[in-house]
Design a protein around this motif. Structure first.
Motif, PDB file in Angstrom:
ATOM      1  N   THR A  32       4.112  -2.302  -7.557  1.00  0.00           N
ATOM      2  CA  THR A  32       5.370  -2.254  -6.823  1.00  0.00           C
ATOM      3  C   THR A  32       5.188  -2.571  -5.344  1.00  0.00           C
ATOM      4  O   THR A  32       6.132  -2.465  -4.581  1.00  0.00           O
ATOM      5  N   VAL A  33       3.999  -2.934  -4.934  1.00  0.00           N
ATOM      6  CA  VAL A  33       3.766  -3.316  -3.541  1.00  0.00           C
ATOM      7  C   VAL A  33       4.278  -4.732  -3.311  1.00  0.00           C
ATOM      8  O   VAL A  33       3.980  -5.642  -4.083  1.00  0.00           O
ATOM      9  N   THR A  34       5.081  -4.911  -2.264  1.00  0.00           N
ATOM     10  CA  THR A  34       5.535  -6.246  -1.888  1.00  0.00           C
ATOM     11  C   THR A  34       4.783  -6.699  -0.649  1.00  0.00           C
ATOM     12  O   THR A  34       4.458  -5.894   0.224  1.00  0.00           O
ATOM     13  N   MET A  35       4.506  -7.981  -0.587  1.00  0.00           N
ATOM     14  CA  MET A  35       3.767  -8.557   0.534  1.00  0.00           C
ATOM     15  C   MET A  35       4.615  -9.663   1.151  1.00  0.00           C
ATOM     16  O   MET A  35       5.031 -10.590   0.453  1.00  0.00           O
ATOM     17  N   ARG A  36       4.878  -9.544   2.464  1.00  0.00           N
ATOM     18  CA  ARG A  36       5.699 -10.530   3.156  1.00  0.00           C
ATOM     19  C   ARG A  36       5.076 -10.853   4.509  1.00  0.00           C
ATOM     20  O   ARG A  36       4.280 -10.077   5.044  1.00  0.00           O
ATOM     21  N   LEU A  61      12.111  -5.115  12.276  1.00  0.00           N
ATOM     22  CA  LEU A  61      11.520  -3.842  11.868  1.00  0.00           C
ATOM     23  C   LEU A  61      10.874  -3.209  13.096  1.00  0.00           C
ATOM     24  O   LEU A  61      10.145  -3.879  13.827  1.00  0.00           O
ATOM     25  N   HIS A  62      11.119  -1.923  13.310  1.00  0.00           N
ATOM     26  CA  HIS A  62      10.608  -1.236  14.489  1.00  0.00           C
ATOM     27  C   HIS A  62       9.521  -0.229  14.108  1.00  0.00           C
ATOM     28  O   HIS A  62       9.629   0.473  13.103  1.00  0.00           O
ATOM     29  N   GLY A  63       8.475  -0.172  14.943  1.00  0.00           N
ATOM     30  CA  GLY A  63       7.463   0.869  14.800  1.00  0.00           C
ATOM     31  C   GLY A  63       6.695   0.827  13.500  1.00  0.00           C
ATOM     32  O   GLY A  63       6.408   1.873  12.916  1.00  0.00           O
ATOM     33  N   VAL A  64       6.327  -0.362  13.044  1.00  0.00           N
ATOM     34  CA  VAL A  64       5.570  -0.490  11.799  1.00  0.00           C
ATOM     35  C   VAL A  64       4.088  -0.227  12.090  1.00  0.00           C
ATOM     36  O   VAL A  64       3.502  -0.890  12.953  1.00  0.00           O
ATOM     37  N   PRO A  65       3.456   0.731  11.411  1.00  0.00           N
ATOM     38  CA  PRO A  65       2.037   1.012  11.674  1.00  0.00           C
ATOM     39  C   PRO A  65       1.146  -0.141  11.249  1.00  0.00           C
ATOM     40  O   PRO A  65       1.515  -0.951  10.389  1.00  0.00           O
ATOM     41  N   MET A  66      -0.046  -0.195  11.868  1.00  0.00           N
ATOM     42  CA  MET A  66      -0.992  -1.269  11.586  1.00  0.00           C
ATOM     43  C   MET A  66      -2.351  -0.688  11.220  1.00  0.00           C
ATOM     44  O   MET A  66      -2.733   0.385  11.700  1.00  0.00           O
ATOM     45  N   THR A  67      -3.088  -1.409  10.391  1.00  0.00           N
ATOM     46  CA  THR A  67      -4.449  -1.009  10.073  1.00  0.00           C
ATOM     47  C   THR A  67      -5.370  -1.346  11.242  1.00  0.00           C
ATOM     48  O   THR A  67      -5.012  -2.099  12.148  1.00  0.00           O
ATOM     49  N   ILE A  68      -6.576  -0.805  11.199  1.00  0.00           N
ATOM     50  CA  ILE A  68      -7.535  -1.031  12.277  1.00  0.00           C
ATOM     51  C   ILE A  68      -7.906  -2.504  12.386  1.00  0.00           C
ATOM     52  O   ILE A  68      -8.264  -2.994  13.462  1.00  0.00           O
ATOM     53  N   THR A  83       4.586  -3.480   1.697  1.00  0.00           N
ATOM     54  CA  THR A  83       5.603  -2.431   1.626  1.00  0.00           C
ATOM     55  C   THR A  83       5.552  -1.758   0.264  1.00  0.00           C
ATOM     56  O   THR A  83       5.522  -2.430  -0.771  1.00  0.00           O
ATOM     57  N   TYR A  84       5.532  -0.422   0.282  1.00  0.00           N
ATOM     58  CA  TYR A  84       5.593   0.363  -0.945  1.00  0.00           C
ATOM     59  C   TYR A  84       6.462   1.591  -0.688  1.00  0.00           C
ATOM     60  O   TYR A  84       6.286   2.289   0.318  1.00  0.00           O
ATOM     61  N   ALA A  85       7.401   1.840  -1.578  1.00  0.00           N
ATOM     62  CA  ALA A  85       8.290   3.005  -1.467  1.00  0.00           C
ATOM     63  C   ALA A  85       8.963   3.050  -0.097  1.00  0.00           C
ATOM     64  O   ALA A  85       9.023   4.095   0.556  1.00  0.00           O
ATOM     65  N   HIS A  86       9.439   1.890   0.353  1.00  0.00           N
ATOM     66  CA  HIS A  86      10.170   1.751   1.614  1.00  0.00           C
ATOM     67  C   HIS A  86       9.299   2.011   2.845  1.00  0.00           C
ATOM     68  O   HIS A  86       9.826   2.158   3.948  1.00  0.00           O
ATOM     69  N   GLN A  87       7.995   2.083   2.679  1.00  0.00           N
ATOM     70  CA  GLN A  87       7.084   2.266   3.807  1.00  0.00           C
ATOM     71  C   GLN A  87       6.278   0.988   4.005  1.00  0.00           C
ATOM     72  O   GLN A  87       5.574   0.548   3.092  1.00  0.00           O
ATOM     73  N   SER A  88       6.392   0.382   5.188  1.00  0.00           N
ATOM     74  CA  SER A  88       5.694  -0.870   5.473  1.00  0.00           C
ATOM     75  C   SER A  88       4.498  -0.617   6.374  1.00  0.00           C
ATOM     76  O   SER A  88       4.493   0.312   7.188  1.00  0.00           O
ATOM     77  N   ILE A  89       3.490  -1.470   6.239  1.00  0.00           N
ATOM     78  CA  ILE A  89       2.305  -1.406   7.089  1.00  0.00           C
ATOM     79  C   ILE A  89       1.768  -2.818   7.287  1.00  0.00           C
ATOM     80  O   ILE A  89       1.780  -3.631   6.358  1.00  0.00           O
ATOM     81  N   VAL A  90       1.353  -3.114   8.504  1.00  0.00           N
ATOM     82  CA  VAL A  90       0.745  -4.409   8.807  1.00  0.00           C
ATOM     83  C   VAL A  90      -0.724  -4.341   8.406  1.00  0.00           C
ATOM     84  O   VAL A  90      -1.471  -3.506   8.910  1.00  0.00           O
ATOM     85  N   THR A  91      -1.128  -5.229   7.504  1.00  0.00           N
ATOM     86  CA  THR A  91      -2.481  -5.143   6.952  1.00  0.00           C
ATOM     87  C   THR A  91      -3.387  -6.311   7.322  1.00  0.00           C
ATOM     88  O   THR A  91      -4.587  -6.255   7.063  1.00  0.00           O
ATOM     89  N   GLY A  92      -2.837  -7.368   7.917  1.00  0.00           N
ATOM     90  CA  GLY A  92      -3.698  -8.498   8.251  1.00  0.00           C
ATOM     91  C   GLY A  92      -3.005  -9.492   9.166  1.00  0.00           C
ATOM     92  O   GLY A  92      -1.778  -9.541   9.239  1.00  0.00           O
TER      93      GLY A  92
END
Length: 206
Positions: A32-36, A61-68, A83-92
């Motif tokens: 269920t993870v979406t990648m955009r 989108l405001h205040g999206v957390p990012m990985t190291i 994005t999973y369960a309405h929670q987004s994170i910048v991964t790359g």
């Protein structure tokens, strides 16, 4: 089989079942993870937590957390967002705004008093104004505000970026952070060049 062995076997089975359930849940989550893709428009550091504002297909989108791995991200960079369960994170990071061959943009811009237009080029986080222009009139001006506006995506990071004219004209323009333009000098009705360059923090034009 003695009672101790039976007890150990039951414990092992329960642990195995629990691990299998956790593994299945993990795979269900992955399904269920979406990648955009998105463009970074602002970066924030609050109490050691790095977040970004993003432009994703016209949605902000405001205040999206990012990985190291994204700690060195900059405005204008293209990034991957999961994005999973309405929670987004910048991964790359997909592409840097400083990659000049991928991030060149340009737009025509008609300067004050000009009969013709010049071009504004956006290369990474730098803007270059260049071209030949025929001024329509002459006359001395001193810090006059003009109606012409430098468009978003090409505006300077600090006030008073300068566009200067070439031979037979003393006219120059000062560009503010919001794109407003002030002029000083005398165009002398000349046909001459205009040049200028500055850094920008504007999101990259689409």
């Amino acid at each position: 089989m003695d009672s101790t062995s039976q007890t150990e076997e039951r414990i092992v089975r329960k642990v195995a079942q629990r691990l299998a359930g956790q593994l299945a849940a993990t795979f269900r989550q992955r399904d269920t993870v979406t990648m955009r893709r998105a463009t970074v428009t602002a970066i924030h550091l609050d109490e050691g937590i790095l977040t970004a504002d993003l432009d994703m297909a016209g949605t902000t989108l405001h205040g999206v957390p990012m990985t190291i791995d994204c700690a060195a991200v900059e405005n204008g960079d293209r990034v991957m967002v999961e994005t999973y369960a309405h929670q987004s994170i910048v991964t790359g990071v997909l592409a840097r705004s400083s990659d000049k061959y991928e991030f060149v943009r340009s737009v025509q811009w008609k300067p004050p008093y000009g009969e013709t237009s010049i071009r504004l080029y956006r290369v990474g986080n730098m803007v270059c104004a260049t071209g030949l222009v025929k001024f329509m009139a002459s006359g001395e001006i001193n810090d006059s505000k003009h109606n012409e506006i430098v468009p978003a995506g090409y505006r300077p990071a600090v006030d008073d970026a300068t566009i200067v004219s070439g031979a037979r004209s003393t006219l120059c323009f000062s560009v503010k952070k919001n794109g407003t333009v002030y002029g000083r000098g005398n165009s002398n009705g000349a046909y001459t060049s205009l040049t200028g360059s500055w850094g920008t923090l504007d999101p990259l034009p689409i």
